[in-house]
Design an enzyme around this catalytic site. Structure first.
Site, PDB file in Angstrom:
ATOM      1  N   LYS A  54       0.846  -1.212   0.000  1.00 47.64           N
ATOM      2  CA  LYS A  54       0.000   0.000   0.000  1.00 47.64           C
ATOM      3  C   LYS A  54       0.871   1.249   0.000  1.00 47.64           C
ATOM      4  O   LYS A  54       0.690   2.155  -0.801  1.00 47.64           O
ATOM      5  CB  LYS A  54      -0.907  -0.006   1.245  1.00 47.64           C
ATOM      6  CG  LYS A  54      -1.512   1.349   1.570  1.00 47.64           C
ATOM      7  CD  LYS A  54      -2.354   1.337   2.818  1.00 47.64           C
ATOM      8  CE  LYS A  54      -1.651   1.619   4.109  1.00 47.64           C
ATOM      9  NZ  LYS A  54      -1.383   3.037   4.432  1.00 47.64           N
ATOM     10  N   ASN A  55       1.821   1.299   0.919  1.00 48.64           N
ATOM     11  CA  ASN A  55       2.580   2.535   1.097  1.00 48.64           C
ATOM     12  C   ASN A  55       3.545   2.819  -0.054  1.00 48.64           C
ATOM     13  O   ASN A  55       3.929   3.959  -0.261  1.00 48.64           O
ATOM     14  CB  ASN A  55       3.318   2.528   2.439  1.00 48.64           C
ATOM     15  CG  ASN A  55       2.352   2.701   3.592  1.00 48.64           C
ATOM     16  OD1 ASN A  55       1.186   3.039   3.382  1.00 48.64           O
ATOM     17  ND2 ASN A  55       2.819   2.466   4.811  1.00 48.64           N
ATOM     18  N   CYS A  91      -4.739  12.669  12.404  1.00 49.79           N
ATOM     19  CA  CYS A  91      -5.552  11.449  12.355  1.00 49.79           C
ATOM     20  C   CYS A  91      -5.435  10.749  13.693  1.00 49.79           C
ATOM     21  O   CYS A  91      -4.731  11.227  14.590  1.00 49.79           O
ATOM     22  CB  CYS A  91      -5.169  10.553  11.192  1.00 49.79           C
ATOM     23  SG  CYS A  91      -3.645   9.670  11.428  1.00 49.79           S
ATOM     24  N   ARG A 112       0.474  14.530  13.089  1.00 50.12           N
ATOM     25  CA  ARG A 112       1.009  14.334  11.753  1.00 50.12           C
ATOM     26  C   ARG A 112       1.054  15.620  10.900  1.00 50.12           C
ATOM     27  O   ARG A 112       0.389  15.711   9.859  1.00 50.12           O
ATOM     28  CB  ARG A 112       0.245  13.219  11.038  1.00 50.12           C
ATOM     29  CG  ARG A 112       0.218  11.940  11.850  1.00 50.12           C
ATOM     30  CD  ARG A 112      -0.429  10.796  11.127  1.00 50.12           C
ATOM     31  NE  ARG A 112       0.411  10.251  10.099  1.00 50.12           N
ATOM     32  CZ  ARG A 112       0.075   9.227   9.319  1.00 50.12           C
ATOM     33  NH1 ARG A 112      -1.090   8.643   9.468  1.00 50.12           N
ATOM     34  NH2 ARG A 112       0.887   8.766   8.395  1.00 50.12           N
ATOM     35  N   LEU A 119       7.584  19.401   7.339  1.00 47.88           N
ATOM     36  CA  LEU A 119       8.837  18.937   6.729  1.00 47.88           C
ATOM     37  C   LEU A 119       8.702  18.823   5.208  1.00 47.88           C
ATOM     38  O   LEU A 119       9.654  19.073   4.475  1.00 47.88           O
ATOM     39  CB  LEU A 119       9.254  17.583   7.315  1.00 47.88           C
ATOM     40  CG  LEU A 119       9.514  17.581   8.832  1.00 47.88           C
ATOM     41  CD1 LEU A 119       9.829  16.166   9.318  1.00 47.88           C
ATOM     42  CD2 LEU A 119      10.669  18.514   9.179  1.00 47.88           C
ATOM     43  N   ASP A 137       4.289   0.418  12.061  1.00 48.97           N
ATOM     44  CA  ASP A 137       3.088  -0.187  11.468  1.00 48.97           C
ATOM     45  C   ASP A 137       2.918  -1.662  11.854  1.00 48.97           C
ATOM     46  O   ASP A 137       1.922  -2.293  11.472  1.00 48.97           O
ATOM     47  CB  ASP A 137       3.117  -0.046   9.939  1.00 48.97           C
ATOM     48  CG  ASP A 137       2.988   1.402   9.488  1.00 48.97           C
ATOM     49  OD1 ASP A 137       2.716   2.263  10.342  1.00 48.97           O
ATOM     50  OD2 ASP A 137       3.169   1.675   8.287  1.00 48.97           O
ATOM     51  N   ARG A 194      -8.559  -0.205   4.210  1.00 44.86           N
ATOM     52  CA  ARG A 194      -7.532   0.718   3.697  1.00 44.86           C
ATOM     53  C   ARG A 194      -6.250  -0.029   3.348  1.00 44.86           C
ATOM     54  O   ARG A 194      -5.520   0.392   2.459  1.00 44.86           O
ATOM     55  CB  ARG A 194      -7.173   1.757   4.772  1.00 44.86           C
ATOM     56  CG  ARG A 194      -8.197   2.814   5.047  1.00 44.86           C
ATOM     57  CD  ARG A 194      -7.583   3.882   5.946  1.00 44.86           C
ATOM     58  NE  ARG A 194      -6.287   4.282   5.429  1.00 44.86           N
ATOM     59  CZ  ARG A 194      -5.238   4.634   6.177  1.00 44.86           C
ATOM     60  NH1 ARG A 194      -5.341   4.682   7.489  1.00 44.86           N
ATOM     61  NH2 ARG A 194      -4.093   4.968   5.627  1.00 44.86           N
TER      62      ARG A 194
HETATM   63  C1  LIG Z   1       1.343   6.279   3.288  1.00 49.45           C
HETATM   64  C2  LIG Z   1       2.554   5.962   4.093  1.00 49.45           C
HETATM   65  O1  LIG Z   1       3.598   5.651   3.547  1.00 49.45           O
HETATM   66  N1  LIG Z   1       2.400   5.957   5.398  1.00 49.45           N
HETATM   67  C3  LIG Z   1       3.529   5.581   6.246  1.00 49.45           C
HETATM   68  C4  LIG Z   1       4.436   6.784   6.422  1.00 49.45           C
HETATM   69  O2  LIG Z   1       3.644   7.836   6.963  1.00 49.45           O
HETATM   70  P1  LIG Z   1       4.222   9.322   6.960  1.00 49.45           P
HETATM   71  O3  LIG Z   1       5.017   9.526   5.727  1.00 49.45           O
HETATM   72  O4  LIG Z   1       3.072  10.222   7.195  1.00 49.45           O
HETATM   73  O5  LIG Z   1       5.167   9.281   8.229  1.00 49.45           O
HETATM   74  P2  LIG Z   1       6.476  10.114   8.500  1.00 49.45           P
HETATM   75  O6  LIG Z   1       7.661   9.241   8.332  1.00 49.45           O
HETATM   76  O7  LIG Z   1       6.426  11.381   7.716  1.00 49.45           O
HETATM   77  O8  LIG Z   1       6.312  10.454  10.042  1.00 49.45           O
HETATM   78  C5  LIG Z   1       7.355  10.263  10.975  1.00 49.45           C
HETATM   79  C6  LIG Z   1       7.212  11.284  12.087  1.00 49.45           C
HETATM   80  O9  LIG Z   1       7.505  12.564  11.570  1.00 49.45           O
HETATM   81  C7  LIG Z   1       6.485  13.492  11.901  1.00 49.45           C
HETATM   82  N2  LIG Z   1       6.394  14.470  10.806  1.00 49.45           N
HETATM   83  C8  LIG Z   1       6.231  14.037   9.519  1.00 49.45           C
HETATM   84  C9  LIG Z   1       6.139  14.921   8.483  1.00 49.45           C
HETATM   85  C10 LIG Z   1       6.215  16.309   8.775  1.00 49.45           C
HETATM   86  O10 LIG Z   1       6.127  17.161   7.880  1.00 49.45           O
HETATM   87  N3  LIG Z   1       6.381  16.705  10.058  1.00 49.45           N
HETATM   88  C11 LIG Z   1       6.477  15.828  11.089  1.00 49.45           C
HETATM   89  O11 LIG Z   1       6.623  16.221  12.249  1.00 49.45           O
HETATM   90  C12 LIG Z   1       5.235  12.625  12.021  1.00 49.45           C
HETATM   91  O12 LIG Z   1       4.221  13.263  12.772  1.00 49.45           O
HETATM   92  C13 LIG Z   1       5.803  11.389  12.693  1.00 49.45           C
HETATM   93  O13 LIG Z   1       5.909  11.603  14.075  1.00 49.45           O
HETATM   94  O14 LIG Z   1       5.502   6.438   7.302  1.00 49.45           O
HETATM   95  C14 LIG Z   1       5.063   6.073   8.628  1.00 49.45           C
HETATM   96  C15 LIG Z   1       6.294   5.824   9.466  1.00 49.45           C
HETATM   97  O15 LIG Z   1       6.973   4.715   9.021  1.00 49.45           O
HETATM   98  C16 LIG Z   1       4.159   4.860   8.552  1.00 49.45           C
HETATM   99  O16 LIG Z   1       3.623   4.608   9.837  1.00 49.45           O
HETATM  100  C17 LIG Z   1       3.010   5.099   7.598  1.00 49.45           C
HETATM  101  O17 LIG Z   1       2.294   3.892   7.382  1.00 49.45           O
HETATM  102  C1  LIG Z   2      -0.350   4.707   9.279  1.00 50.53           C
HETATM  103  C2  LIG Z   2      -0.548   4.056   8.150  1.00 50.53           C
HETATM  104  O1  LIG Z   2      -0.947   4.616   6.973  1.00 50.53           O
HETATM  105  P1  LIG Z   2      -1.184   6.170   6.644  1.00 50.53           P
HETATM  106  O2  LIG Z   2       0.130   6.861   6.730  1.00 50.53           O
HETATM  107  O3  LIG Z   2      -1.691   6.146   5.250  1.00 50.53           O
HETATM  108  O4  LIG Z   2      -2.183   6.696   7.640  1.00 50.53           O
HETATM  109  C3  LIG Z   2      -0.310   2.585   8.037  1.00 50.53           C
HETATM  110  O5  LIG Z   2      -0.210   2.097   6.897  1.00 50.53           O
HETATM  111  O6  LIG Z   2      -0.230   1.899   9.079  1.00 50.53           O
END
Ligand SMILES: CC(=O)N[C@H]1[C@@H](OP(=O)(O)OP(=O)(O)OC[C@H]2O[C@@H](n3ccc(=O)[nH]c3=O)[C@H](O)[C@@H]2O)O[C@H](CO)[C@@H](O)[C@@H]1O
Ligand SMILES: C=C(OP(=O)(O)O)C(=O)O
Length: 422
Positions: free
Chosen positions: A22-23, A118, A123, A127, A308, A400
């Site tokens: 998915k990701n 969420c 989130r 960044l 995850d 999802r």
């Molecule tokens: C669709 C997808 O691929 N989702 C994955 C992706 O989510 P996602 O890409 O949203 O997760 P991130 O790696 O960005 O998040 C890591 C941490 O950074 C923080 N953060 C992130 C972006 C930002 O602009 N500012 C900030 O503070 C987030 O709140 C979190 O605490 O990676 C996560 C961490 O492996 C997984 O749990 C999710 O399943």
């Molecule tokens: C947190 C997840 O997905 P998303 O970043 O799309 O919410 C997930 O795949 O477990």
């Protein structure tokens, strides 16, 4: 709203095929916006998140056809006739923010709704925005939308991430492929989904070095062309189903499973008392004794233990011998499965980002509620091991990220059914 009814029972034996990630698919799909030639993805998973990304891309003017029952996505973004990603679509799925970098790189402008928080945490997307600013983009936040502009086109720059972000790395990686000059991304995410994205972009003509390491270098090119790319195996679906025979007993082969995708997870399983063996077609999983042993887990960016898989691991440790400590370091609110597992007789104490789990001999079935994607599947795993019936409600979360969960588990002997409208 559908629910899933699980009756705990005997061992599970057989094979479970693992789908494309998915990701990975959610970041590969927006890559179509970078080129006016077709991008075809094979091994796509059939999930509601993929349908949401399809709707979003179509709203921007891309053509997306779902072929072979959804396993092939044929996409084409010849004309981008709308550069606004609307709140009504973006709010359904945070990964929608991944259209920002590609639109900006290709069209020089983009308006994308802020995705909002969420259940698992706030989130933010700061960044993503800062990284694109390092490539010369101008950002303005107005009425809940990010208004981004790069009038003379994006320019290569240096991006220094203060923390590892998967999504922000993906967004800036895609944008940098069409920027003028060279971009260096420091403290980049190293997840297999990043490597998969880089592989696909390379097939499209992008010049990328260092994917899978903490420093990625991108030499911008004038245009990208079409490509066909298979989506990498879903390491989270893989890890989830690897736990099924560990929780219930038996021996299950995960078809398409690869050790390099789940190294830190397999290390923990080994410490708990689980054998994982490579086969010609995937990975074979079998518990060594009658009961696993407690183990401590800390979630980290790849190659660490994935957040995850934390909920699913907690479900396992609820019946382990001894006390385990789970530390959630990525998301601030990712223990919502704990109160539901407690309803099933688990002994869990949550303090901030730490959960202490003392194993009980057997969980008891109960009605429980899914609060997010991985929480849902952890409750199904717990239900498979519990005495009696567990009814998991709000399973739309599950849709999802898990395709055909009922038939995949039924095929290895689980007693599980989906009940419509309850
Ligand atoms: C669709 C997808 O691929 N989702 C994955 C992706 O989510 P996602 O890409 O949203 O997760 P991130 O790696 O960005 O998040 C890591 C941490 O950074 C923080 N953060 C992130 C972006 C930002 O602009 N500012 C900030 O503070 C987030 O709140 C979190 O605490 O990676 C996560 C961490 O492996 C997984 O749990 C999710 O399943
Ligand atoms: C947190 C997840 O997905 P998303 O970043 O799309 O919410 C997930 O795949 O477990």
């Amino acid at each position: 709203m559908d629910s899933i009814l699980v009756t705990g029972g005997g061992p599970l034996n057989g094979q479970i095929p693992i789908a494309g990630a998915k990701n990975a698919c959610l970041t590969l799909m927006p890559a179509t916006l970078l080129s006016d030639e077709p991008l075809t993805l094979t091994n796509a998973p059939r999930l509601s998140d993929i349908a949401t990304m399809t709707t979003l891309l179509q709203s921007l003017g891309a053509e997306v056809s779902s072929l072979q029952g959804g396993q092939v996505l044929a996409m084409s973004s010849h004309d981008l006739n709308n550069l606004t990603a609307d709140y009504d679509i973006v709010r359904k799925m945070r990964a929608s923010i991944l259209v920002l970098g590609p639109m900006l790189a290709r069209a020089g402008q983009a308006v994308v709704s802020l995705p909002g928080g969420c259940a698992i945490g706030a989130r933010p997307v700061d960044l993503h925005l800062k990284a694109l600013e390092a490539l010369g983009a101008e950002m303005e936040l107005k009425d809940g939308y990010v208004h981004a502009k790069a009038p003379g086109g994006l320019k290569g720059g240096v991006v220094d991430f203060p923390i590892v972000s998967v999504g922000a790395t993906e967004n800036v990686l895609m944008a940098a492929t069409l920027a003028k000059g060279t971009t260096v991304i420091n403290n980049a995410a190293r997840e297999p989904e990043i490597v998969d994205l880089a592989l696909c972009l390379q097939k499209m003509g992008a010049q990328i070095e260092g994917e899978g390491t903490s420093t990625i270098t991108v030499h911008g090119v004038d245009r990208l062309h079409g490509a066909t790319h298979p989506v990498v195996t879903d390491r989270i679906e893989l890890g989830t189903y690897m736990l099924a025979p560990v929780i219930c007993g038996g021996e299950v082969e995960l078809l398409g499973g690869r050790l390099d995708l789940v190294g830190a997870f397999v290390e923990k399983l080994d410490q708990c008392g689980v054998d994982v063996t490579e086969t010609k077609s995937g990975l074979l999983v079998k518990r060594r004794g009658d009961r696993v042993k407690a183990v401590d887990v800390v979630t980290e960016p790849f190659p660490g233990f994935p957040t995850d898989l934390q909920a699913q691991m907690m479900a396992l440790l609820c019946t382990a011998e001894g006390t385990s400590v789970l530390e959630e370091k990525i998301f601030e609110n990712r223990f919502m499965h704990a109160p539901e597992l407690i309803r099933m007789g688990a002994n869990i104490d949550v303090h901030g980002g730490t959960a202490t789990v003392t194993g009980v001999e057997r969980l008891k079935g109960a009605p429980v509620m899914a609060t997010d994607l991985r929480a849902s599947v952890s409750l199904i795993l717990a239900g498979l091991a519990a005495e009696g019936e567990t009814r998991v409600s709000r399973v739309y979360h599950l849709d999802r990220g898990y395709e055909r969960v009922v038939s995949k588990l039924e095929a290895v002997g689980a007693k599980i059914e989906r009940i419509s409208g309850q």
